[in-house]
Design a protein around this motif. Structure first.
Motif, mmCIF file in Angstrom:
data_model
loop_
_atom_site.group_PDB
_atom_site.id
_atom_site.type_symbol
_atom_site.label_atom_id
_atom_site.label_comp_id
_atom_site.label_asym_id
_atom_site.label_seq_id
_atom_site.Cartn_x
_atom_site.Cartn_y
_atom_site.Cartn_z
ATOM 1 N N VAL A 9 13.016 -80.822 14.657
ATOM 2 C CA VAL A 9 14.443 -80.587 14.032
ATOM 3 C C VAL A 9 15.386 -80.221 15.229
ATOM 4 O O VAL A 9 16.476 -81.195 14.950
ATOM 5 N N SER A 10 14.910 -80.021 16.455
ATOM 6 C CA SER A 10 16.045 -80.117 17.583
ATOM 7 C C SER A 10 16.160 -81.543 17.768
ATOM 8 O O SER A 10 17.318 -82.009 18.195
ATOM 9 N N THR A 11 15.193 -82.510 17.984
ATOM 10 C CA THR A 11 15.338 -83.877 18.168
ATOM 11 C C THR A 11 16.430 -84.342 17.123
ATOM 12 O O THR A 11 17.255 -85.047 17.704
ATOM 13 N N ALA A 12 16.370 -84.255 15.925
ATOM 14 C CA ALA A 12 17.237 -84.599 14.879
ATOM 15 C C ALA A 12 18.471 -84.111 15.050
ATOM 16 O O ALA A 12 19.605 -84.811 14.974
ATOM 17 N N THR A 13 18.816 -82.908 15.476
ATOM 18 C CA THR A 13 19.942 -82.300 15.617
ATOM 19 C C THR A 13 20.647 -82.837 16.842
ATOM 20 O O THR A 13 21.907 -83.031 16.802
ATOM 21 N N GLY B 281 18.670 -71.723 16.032
ATOM 22 C CA GLY B 281 18.115 -72.602 16.937
ATOM 23 C C GLY B 281 17.125 -72.123 17.629
ATOM 24 O O GLY B 281 16.559 -72.594 18.433
ATOM 25 N N LEU C 161 16.124 -70.736 12.095
ATOM 26 C CA LEU C 161 16.781 -71.958 11.281
ATOM 27 C C LEU C 161 18.329 -71.805 11.444
ATOM 28 O O LEU C 161 18.957 -72.892 11.452
ATOM 29 N N THR D 64 11.580 -79.341 19.046
ATOM 30 C CA THR D 64 10.662 -79.687 17.894
ATOM 31 C C THR D 64 11.422 -80.910 17.348
ATOM 32 O O THR D 64 12.377 -81.454 17.711
ATOM 33 N N ALA E 270 19.873 -76.553 17.867
ATOM 34 C CA ALA E 270 18.699 -76.708 16.830
ATOM 35 C C ALA E 270 18.996 -75.916 15.628
ATOM 36 O O ALA E 270 17.752 -75.901 14.850
#
Length: 342
Positions: A227-231, A293, A290, A225, A300
């Motif tokens: 979010v996972s890409t950012a983390t 992950g 959240l 997602t 994530a």
């Protein structure tokens, strides 16, 4: 006027050449080196993919069964594929780094000595400790539930997968660290030093660029997602910290390997969205995505983010303890070029 034309033409040609060639360093400028390195990477990856394809065809045809009696050939293929990728990256860096960049191979983070191995051991221990912390906190809070031990996919050997993934994750660590941190970050840190941009600022920009790339490279993983890409990009900064502070890949290599191995094999979490099919402790996420992950894995979730931030602080503390000082490694943006010794 006619006598001035050859001189004017020579000056024009010299300016055109200087756009691509650095006369002082006697090598191509950064954008052209990266393009040629990409060409080398495409050629090498094509050779590797063809070789793996032939190996897979032989596997499906049963030809390899006699070569590896009693082995899980699927595991063998994973190991061979990972080692081939690592070897391919090593070839790319050897060709592009030495021939195009005119650097020595150790300048990509491999000045291997006792101190290098100590840093690698620290990184390895840190990865296991952080992932164990994620598991223990999540288990105590009821966000993870243990549903089995010594699990392996049906038809696969538990010990075979445990041993096989030691090699797989070690190879993945070498592949990604040498490519993203060792080669690309080093080139960008040096190449971005233009005009008023200092080496430290250039290194910071290089870390951000390569960490963003690191996140993007995992954006196509299962269950990924935004979010996972950012983390994962934040994890890229985490991995780059050891290199930026020491000028060596020892800490990132050990950390990358043990983080993935502990995450997937020891505690049964998804590794960047991928299930590895073996777990010493098989877990199931029961808490909010959240925090945990979700199906992408702890990286994530908030547990992963906290672990990453603690890991960065731990790396800084280790470097200060080992060297008595804490500062960015100038060798990353000012490597010695081979021609200067001649």
């Amino acid at each position: 006027m006619s006598s001035d034309r050859p001189t004017s033409l020579a000056r024009l040609l010299d300016r055109v050449v200087r756009l691509g060639w650095n006369h002082t360093e006697r090598r191509l400028r950064l954008p052209f080196r990266l393009v040629l390195a990409l060409v080398v990477a495409v050629l090498v990856s094509r050779v590797v993919s063809v070789g793996i394809g032939l190996l897979t065809d032989n596997y499906r045809g049963g030809v390899l069964a006699g070569a590896f009696p009693g082995a899980d050939l699927g595991t063998v293929l994973r190991v061979v594929s990972s080692l081939s990728a690592a070897l391919g990256i090593a070839v790319i860096v050897a060709v592009a780094g030495v021939a195009l960049d005119r650097r020595r191979l150790p300048d990509f983070g491999f000045h291997v000595d006792r101190s290098w191995w100590a840093d690698c051991a620290f990184g390895t221990a840190l990865g296991v400790a952080l992932m164990a912390g994620i598991f223990l906190v999540g288990y105590a809070a009821g966000w993870f539930r243990v549903v089995g031990t010594a699990f392996a996919e049906p038809g696969f050997s538990f010990l075979g997968l445990v041993a096989g993934y030691l090699v797989v994750f070690a190879a993945v660590s070498l592949t990604e660290e040498l490519m993203v941190r060792g080669y690309l970050l080093t080139n960008l840190a040096e190449g971005l030093r233009v005009g008023p941009v200092t080496g430290r600022v250039a290194l910071g920009l290089a870390v951000l660029c390569t960490s963003g790339l690191f996140g993007w490279l995992h954006a196509g993983n299962p269950n990924a997602t935004l979010v996972s890409t950012a983390t994962i990009a934040l994890a890229g900064i985490f991995l780059a910290a050891g290199y930026a502070l020491t000028g060596e890949l020892a800490v990132p290599l050990g950390l990358h390997f043990s983080w993935n191995y502990a995450q997937g094999v020891l505690f049964g979490f998804p590794v960047s969205g991928l299930r590895v099919g073996v777990a010493l402790v098989r877990t199931r996420e029961t808490g909010p995505d959240l925090v945990t992950g979700g199906r992408f894995g702890p990286e994530a979730g908030l547990l992963g983010v906290v672990a990453i931030l603690l890991g960065i602080a731990a790396i800084a503390g280790w470097v200060r303890l080992r060297s008595g000082d804490l500062g960015l490694a100038e060798a990353v943006w000012t490597p010695e070029l081979r021609w200067r010794e001649r």
